[in-house]
Design a protein around this motif. Structure first.
Motif, short mmCIF file in Angstrom:
data_model
loop_
_atom_site.label_atom_id
_atom_site.label_comp_id
_atom_site.label_asym_id
_atom_site.label_seq_id
_atom_site.Cartn_x
_atom_site.Cartn_y
_atom_site.Cartn_z
N GLU A 157 0.77 -1.24 -0.12
CA GLU A 157 0.02 -0.15 -0.03
C GLU A 157 0.93 1.40 -0.01
N PRO A 158 0.48 2.48 -0.58
CA PRO A 158 1.22 3.68 -0.53
C PRO A 158 1.45 3.83 0.88
N TYR A 159 2.49 4.75 1.01
CA TYR A 159 2.89 5.31 2.41
C TYR A 159 2.10 6.47 2.63
N THR A 160 1.42 6.53 3.71
CA THR A 160 0.78 7.81 4.19
C THR A 160 1.54 8.57 5.25
N GLU A 161 1.88 9.95 5.39
CA GLU A 161 2.58 10.64 6.25
C GLU A 161 1.79 10.58 7.59
N ASN A 162 2.76 10.69 8.83
CA ASN A 162 1.91 10.67 10.07
C ASN A 162 2.60 11.54 10.94
N ALA A 163 1.85 12.10 11.90
CA ALA A 163 2.24 13.24 12.67
C ALA A 163 3.31 12.45 13.85
N GLU A 164 3.20 11.42 14.09
CA GLU A 164 4.21 10.77 15.15
C GLU A 164 5.33 10.50 14.74
N VAL A 165 5.38 10.31 13.17
CA VAL A 165 6.82 10.01 12.56
C VAL A 165 7.47 11.23 12.50
N GLU A 166 6.74 12.48 11.90
CA GLU A 166 7.38 13.76 11.91
C GLU A 166 7.67 14.39 13.21
N ALA A 167 7.20 13.80 14.34
CA ALA A 167 7.63 14.38 15.64
C ALA A 167 9.08 13.65 16.06
N ALA A 168 9.16 12.34 15.65
CA ALA A 168 10.20 11.90 15.78
C ALA A 168 11.51 12.31 15.20
N TRP A 169 11.11 12.56 13.68
CA TRP A 169 12.34 13.27 12.92
C TRP A 169 12.56 14.63 13.64
N ARG A 170 11.69 15.34 13.89
CA ARG A 170 11.87 16.62 14.47
C ARG A 170 12.75 16.52 15.86
N GLN A 171 12.72 15.61 16.64
CA GLN A 171 13.47 15.14 17.76
C GLN A 171 14.88 15.03 17.19
N VAL A 172 15.15 14.31 16.12
CA VAL A 172 16.48 13.74 15.50
C VAL A 172 17.02 15.11 15.33
N TYR A 173 16.28 16.08 14.45
CA TYR A 173 16.88 17.39 13.89
C TYR A 173 17.28 18.16 14.83
N LEU A 174 16.59 18.36 16.22
CA LEU A 174 16.86 19.18 17.08
C LEU A 174 17.89 18.83 17.86
N ASN A 175 18.13 17.54 18.08
CA ASN A 175 19.08 16.92 19.00
C ASN A 175 20.21 16.21 17.86
N GLY A 176 20.66 16.70 16.97
CA GLY A 176 21.56 16.41 16.04
C GLY A 176 22.64 15.54 16.87
N GLU A 177 23.61 16.03 17.54
CA GLU A 177 24.72 15.60 18.36
C GLU A 177 24.15 14.38 18.86
N ASP A 178 23.10 14.16 19.53
CA ASP A 178 22.85 12.97 20.24
C ASP A 178 22.24 11.88 19.33
N TYR A 179 21.94 12.35 18.18
CA TYR A 179 21.15 11.10 17.36
C TYR A 179 22.06 11.41 15.93
N TRP A 180 23.57 11.86 16.15
CA TRP A 180 24.21 11.90 14.64
C TRP A 180 23.90 10.99 13.51
N GLU A 181 24.00 9.55 13.91
CA GLU A 181 23.83 8.77 12.84
C GLU A 181 22.52 8.84 12.20
N LEU A 182 21.59 8.87 12.81
CA LEU A 182 20.03 9.15 12.33
C LEU A 182 19.80 10.41 11.56
N TYR A 183 20.59 11.52 12.09
CA TYR A 183 20.55 12.83 11.55
C TYR A 183 21.16 12.76 10.22
N GLU A 184 22.39 12.07 9.93
CA GLU A 184 23.10 11.91 8.89
C GLU A 184 22.33 11.19 7.63
N LEU A 185 21.79 9.96 8.37
CA LEU A 185 20.67 9.13 7.59
C LEU A 185 19.71 9.83 6.92
N ALA A 186 19.15 10.89 7.67
CA ALA A 186 17.85 11.59 7.28
C ALA A 186 18.36 12.50 6.19
#
Length: 281
Positions: free
Chosen positions: A193-222
């Motif tokens: 099925e086609p992917y549908t965007e999700n607010a919780e997923v967006e919140a997770a990525w927001r956390q990654v971007y706001l705390n790049g030093e803590d989640y460097w690998e995920l930040y770089e992957l993004a």
């Protein structure tokens, strides 16, 4: 001979060149097969360019699939480093695909019409490798596999990609493993099925971007994923504009609406939350 004499040939007298080879460069690359696969030697002049460019594009896509499938395995195994290297390589391959449209755009409408009928109903729409890449990146559309129904091997390969988790699906599963709140609707679902965007997923990525030093690998992957989609969209745009330049708004040889169909694809996104989060930071 003086020091300022212009040299016109390289001196090879002291080189230990293997004039006879057990396996030659041409044998290793199977050039006899590759260089005799263009059946337009007696056709219109520009048909040779058209065929070679599309054949080369399929080879680059084969390499994309090779890199993408292995990157997906690495992400599934929580081995991000090698995966990012492979994704970066795909982005560079995409540059080659984008440049290929620049070469094709040297062909005028009248030149294309000299051999267009030779294509019959053949079209890039029928490229099963392109469809595998698109499905693997997350743009799932089950109806599109019908184009490969008459070719069992191709059909199965495309169907497998349709029913498997995409690169982004695997990335969200990784986020969940790393402790982020990702809903089960996005880690355990019908992958066809086609992917549908999700607010919780967006919140997770927001956390990654706001705390790049803590989640460097995920930040770089993004950022690797964003770069990948950016280049893919650049490829789509270059494709659309080249088609518009050469055939205008004619219907495509494969039966699609041509430029109109290609424009629709420009609105599709593989990783929507990674784009949305930029506005919310």
């Amino acid at each position: 001979m003086t020091d300022d004499t212009i040299k016109t040939a390289v001196d090879i007298s002291d080189e230990k060149i293997h004039w006879k080879q057990d396996k030659s460069y041409g044998d290793y690359l199977e050039l006899d097969k590759i260089l005799t696969a263009q059946n337009s030697f007696s056709g219109p002049h520009d048909e040779m360019m058209f065929i070679i460019l599309h054949q080369a594009s399929e080879l680059w896509m084969k390499l994309c699939i090779h890199e993408l499938s292995n990157a997906m395995k690495k992400i599934a195994a929580d081995d991000i480093g090698p995966a990012m290297k492979m994704i970066s390589r795909i982005a560079r391959i995409q540059e080659q695909l984008i440049h290929s449209w620049n070469i094709l755009s040297t062909m005028t409408p009248s030149e294309y019409l000299t051999f267009r009928d030779n294509l019959g109903q053949g079209s890039g729409f029928q490229s099963y490798q392109y469809r595998i890449i698109e499905f693997s990146l997350g743009n799932k559309n089950a109806a599109l596999i019908k184009a490969h129904k008459e070719f069992p091997d191709r059909y199965e390969a495309v169907k497998t990609a349709l029913n498997a988790p995409s690169l982004y699906d695997l990335t969200l599963q990784l986020l969940s493993k790393r402790g982020f709140s990702i809903p089960k609707s996005h880690t355990q679902r019908d992958w066809s099925e086609p992917y549908t965007e999700n607010a919780e997923v967006e919140a997770a990525w927001r956390q990654v971007y706001l705390n790049g030093e803590d989640y460097w690998e995920l930040y770089e992957l993004a950022e690797k994923l964003v770069d990948l989609e950016h280049r893919f969209q650049s490829w789509r745009f270059a494709h659309m504009k080249t088609v518009e330049r050469i055939i205008g708004y004619r219907r495509g040889t494969g039966g699609t609406s041509g430029v109109h169909f290609l424009k629709k694809a420009l609105d599709l996104r593989f990783f929507p939350e990674l784009w949305n989060v930029r506005t919310k930071l």
